[in-house]
Design a protein around this motif. Structure first.
Motif, PDB file in Angstrom:
ATOM      1  N   GLY A   9       0.800  -1.002   0.001  1.00 56.30           N
ATOM      2  CA  GLY A   9      -0.147  -0.092  -0.170  1.00 56.30           C
ATOM      3  C   GLY A   9       0.814   1.357  -0.038  1.00 56.30           C
ATOM      4  N   PHE A  10       0.415   2.278   0.847  1.00 54.81           N
ATOM      5  CA  PHE A  10       1.026   3.604   1.001  1.00 54.81           C
ATOM      6  C   PHE A  10       2.589   3.079   1.202  1.00 54.81           C
ATOM      7  CE2 PHE A  10       2.977   7.249   3.175  1.00 54.81           C
ATOM      8  CZ  PHE A  10       2.724   8.217   2.342  1.00 54.81           C
ATOM      9  N   VAL A  11       2.945   2.074   2.287  1.00 49.32           N
ATOM     10  CA  VAL A  11       4.274   1.533   2.548  1.00 49.32           C
ATOM     11  C   VAL A  11       4.214   0.125   2.222  1.00 49.32           C
ATOM     12  CG1 VAL A  11       4.693   3.426   4.312  1.00 49.32           C
ATOM     13  CG2 VAL A  11       3.633   1.115   5.004  1.00 49.32           C
ATOM     14  N   GLN A  12       5.229  -0.488   1.877  1.00 50.85           N
ATOM     15  CA  GLN A  12       5.484  -1.843   1.788  1.00 50.85           C
ATOM     16  C   GLN A  12       6.288  -2.476   2.501  1.00 50.85           C
ATOM     17  OE1 GLN A  12       6.846  -1.322  -2.345  1.00 50.85           O
ATOM     18  NE2 GLN A  12       5.083  -2.683  -2.929  1.00 50.85           N
ATOM     19  N   GLY A  13       6.036  -3.595   3.102  1.00 55.08           N
ATOM     20  CA  GLY A  13       6.884  -4.312   4.012  1.00 55.08           C
ATOM     21  C   GLY A  13       6.402  -5.535   4.508  1.00 55.08           C
ATOM     22  N   VAL A  14       6.778  -5.853   5.799  1.00 54.37           N
ATOM     23  CA  VAL A  14       6.417  -7.296   6.355  1.00 54.37           C
ATOM     24  C   VAL A  14       6.040  -7.048   7.667  1.00 54.37           C
ATOM     25  CG1 VAL A  14       7.865  -8.697   4.696  1.00 54.37           C
ATOM     26  CG2 VAL A  14       8.782  -7.782   6.993  1.00 54.37           C
ATOM     27  N   TRP A  15       5.004  -7.766   8.143  1.00 51.57           N
ATOM     28  CA  TRP A  15       4.374  -7.910   9.502  1.00 51.57           C
ATOM     29  C   TRP A  15       4.425  -9.144  10.239  1.00 51.57           C
ATOM     30  CZ3 TRP A  15       0.166 -10.616  11.285  1.00 51.57           C
ATOM     31  CH2 TRP A  15      -0.354 -11.193  10.119  1.00 51.57           C
ATOM     32  N   SER A  16       4.412  -8.941  11.613  1.00 55.52           N
ATOM     33  CA  SER A  16       4.210 -10.265  12.263  1.00 55.52           C
ATOM     34  C   SER A  16       3.567  -9.819  13.770  1.00 55.52           C
ATOM     35  CB  SER A  16       5.505 -11.020  12.614  1.00 55.52           C
ATOM     36  OG  SER A  16       5.710 -11.901  11.453  1.00 55.52           O
ATOM     37  N   ALA A  17       2.755 -11.031  14.149  1.00 56.48           N
ATOM     38  CA  ALA A  17       2.009 -11.072  15.533  1.00 56.48           C
ATOM     39  C   ALA A  17       2.684 -12.102  16.471  1.00 56.48           C
ATOM     40  CB  ALA A  17       0.807 -10.760  15.220  1.00 56.48           C
ATOM     41  N   TRP A  18       2.778 -11.723  17.793  1.00 56.68           N
ATOM     42  CA  TRP A  18       3.080 -12.715  18.505  1.00 56.68           C
ATOM     43  C   TRP A  18       1.896 -12.671  19.398  1.00 56.68           C
ATOM     44  CZ3 TRP A  18       6.877 -10.155  16.448  1.00 56.68           C
ATOM     45  CH2 TRP A  18       8.060 -10.812  16.025  1.00 56.68           C
ATOM     46  N   ASP A  19       1.202 -13.775  19.878  1.00 54.36           N
ATOM     47  CA  ASP A  19       0.114 -13.847  20.591  1.00 54.36           C
ATOM     48  C   ASP A  19       0.217 -13.157  22.010  1.00 54.36           C
ATOM     49  OD1 ASP A  19       0.607 -15.909  22.547  1.00 54.36           O
ATOM     50  OD2 ASP A  19       0.062 -17.447  21.360  1.00 54.36           O
ATOM     51  N   GLU A  20      -0.635 -12.995  22.790  1.00 54.69           N
ATOM     52  CA  GLU A  20      -0.810 -12.202  24.032  1.00 54.69           C
ATOM     53  C   GLU A  20      -0.425 -13.090  25.070  1.00 54.69           C
ATOM     54  OE1 GLU A  20      -5.057 -13.309  22.863  1.00 54.69           O
ATOM     55  OE2 GLU A  20      -3.434 -12.341  21.900  1.00 54.69           O
ATOM     56  N   ASN A  21      -0.108 -14.511  25.188  1.00 51.67           N
ATOM     57  CA  ASN A  21       0.291 -15.387  25.993  1.00 51.67           C
ATOM     58  C   ASN A  21       1.413 -14.896  26.861  1.00 51.67           C
ATOM     59  OD1 ASN A  21      -2.050 -16.885  25.863  1.00 51.67           O
ATOM     60  ND2 ASN A  21      -0.907 -18.374  24.298  1.00 51.67           N
ATOM     61  N   PRO A  22       1.614 -15.080  28.160  1.00 56.88           N
ATOM     62  CA  PRO A  22       2.983 -14.911  28.714  1.00 56.88           C
ATOM     63  C   PRO A  22       4.070 -15.698  28.373  1.00 56.88           C
ATOM     64  CG  PRO A  22       1.230 -15.739  30.550  1.00 56.88           C
ATOM     65  CD  PRO A  22       0.696 -15.688  28.978  1.00 56.88           C
ATOM     66  N   SER A  23       3.812 -16.910  28.090  1.00 55.56           N
ATOM     67  CA  SER A  23       5.045 -17.907  27.697  1.00 55.56           C
ATOM     68  C   SER A  23       4.881 -18.614  26.549  1.00 55.56           C
ATOM     69  CB  SER A  23       5.547 -18.641  29.004  1.00 55.56           C
ATOM     70  OG  SER A  23       4.558 -19.418  29.550  1.00 55.56           O
ATOM     71  N   GLY A  24       5.643 -19.375  26.061  1.00 55.62           N
ATOM     72  CA  GLY A  24       5.564 -20.498  24.932  1.00 55.62           C
ATOM     73  C   GLY A  24       5.843 -19.760  23.476  1.00 55.62           C
ATOM     74  N   ALA A  25       5.913 -20.790  22.765  1.00 56.64           N
ATOM     75  CA  ALA A  25       6.331 -20.648  21.374  1.00 56.64           C
ATOM     76  C   ALA A  25       5.372 -19.402  21.003  1.00 56.64           C
ATOM     77  CB  ALA A  25       6.419 -21.670  20.684  1.00 56.64           C
ATOM     78  N   GLY A  26       5.943 -18.350  20.072  1.00 52.81           N
ATOM     79  CA  GLY A  26       5.271 -17.352  19.686  1.00 52.81           C
ATOM     80  C   GLY A  26       4.777 -16.425  20.476  1.00 52.81           C
ATOM     81  N   SER A  27       4.882 -16.509  21.657  1.00 54.18           N
ATOM     82  CA  SER A  27       4.129 -15.831  22.718  1.00 54.18           C
ATOM     83  C   SER A  27       4.918 -14.332  22.767  1.00 54.18           C
ATOM     84  CB  SER A  27       4.206 -16.279  24.221  1.00 54.18           C
ATOM     85  OG  SER A  27       5.317 -16.329  24.560  1.00 54.18           O
ATOM     86  N   SER A  28       4.020 -13.224  23.155  1.00 55.30           N
ATOM     87  CA  SER A  28       4.352 -11.915  23.397  1.00 55.30           C
ATOM     88  C   SER A  28       5.261 -12.167  24.590  1.00 55.30           C
ATOM     89  CB  SER A  28       3.310 -10.927  23.642  1.00 55.30           C
ATOM     90  OG  SER A  28       2.776 -10.765  22.441  1.00 55.30           O
ATOM     91  N   GLY A  29       5.101 -12.812  25.606  1.00 57.00           N
ATOM     92  CA  GLY A  29       5.690 -12.782  26.823  1.00 57.00           C
ATOM     93  C   GLY A  29       7.188 -13.292  26.827  1.00 57.00           C
ATOM     94  N   ASP A  30       7.422 -14.179  25.956  1.00 56.26           N
ATOM     95  CA  ASP A  30       8.899 -14.514  25.545  1.00 56.26           C
ATOM     96  C   ASP A  30       9.577 -13.454  24.627  1.00 56.26           C
ATOM     97  OD1 ASP A  30       8.559 -16.883  27.129  1.00 56.26           O
ATOM     98  OD2 ASP A  30       8.380 -18.084  25.330  1.00 56.26           O
ATOM     99  N   LEU A  31       8.811 -12.705  23.759  1.00 61.16           N
ATOM    100  CA  LEU A  31       9.417 -11.936  23.114  1.00 61.16           C
ATOM    101  C   LEU A  31       9.856 -10.656  23.913  1.00 61.16           C
ATOM    102  CD1 LEU A  31      10.399 -10.454  20.450  1.00 61.16           C
ATOM    103  CD2 LEU A  31       7.910  -9.632  20.257  1.00 61.16           C
TER     104      LEU A  31
END
Length: 174
Positions: A110-132
């Motif tokens: 769109g107006f800008v081009q790029g990539v995005w990602s989301a970590w889930d709201e859990n406090p721990s575990g694979a792909g969790s915001s807590g670990d990040l």
């Protein structure tokens, strides 16, 4: 939406510290030269633009989810990509601390081009915001990997500043 923009030089004067020497940046990486904090509706983000026009955006939502994007006004790697596909999560490597791979991710066009990602709201575990978040609290240089390709590194200048600023912002809106 409120927006705050401060340069690294202004911040170093404000806090009496020199951010420009706070962390080493690889010679091949453009300098991350400023940050911008945006506040609004249960979410806060901080942008780290680099001198080459590429920006790292960290978004924190009130529910604890962290989203990260890397974008620029024109990025050929996005051309002809399926922007509906959410099965391309990025990996963030915090120098000297560790890595975290998101749950979801994809291309943005769109107006800008790029990539995005989301970590889930859990406090721990694979792909969790807590670990990040634990990684982000301990480091300053973030390297972004997407589909096996290194998209570059961004120096946030101060350990834990990026995550703490957006987490405090969303929990204490002005």
């Amino acid at each position: 939406m409120k927006m705050f923009t401060l340069s690294a030089l202004a911040m170093s004067t404000f806090w009496g510290a020199s951010f420009l020497s706070a962390g080493a940046v690889s010679a091949e990486e453009p300098e991350t030269y400023a940050f911008q904090l945006e506040v609004g509706n249960g979410r806060c983000s901080v942008d780290y633009p680099r001198s080459d026009g590429t920006t790292l955006t960290l978004l924190y939502l009130k529910n604890g989810r962290v989203n990260i994007s890397v974008h620029r006004p024109r990025w050929e790697m996005v051309d002809d990509k399926n922007t509906e596909d959410q099965d391309n999560p990025m990996t963030i490597e915090v120098q000297g601390v560790g890595k975290s791979k998101a749950k979801w991710g994809g291309y943005r066009n769109g107006f800008v081009q790029g990539v995005w990602s989301a970590w889930d709201e859990n406090p721990s575990g694979a792909g969790s915001s807590g670990d990040l978040i634990k990684l982000m609290e301990k480091g300053t240089i973030y390297t972004v990997w997407f589909e096996g390709q290194k998209l570059g590194s961004f120096n946030t200048k101060m350990k834990g500043f990026a995550i703490n600023s957006i987490r405090n912002c969303v929990n204490n809106p002005a």
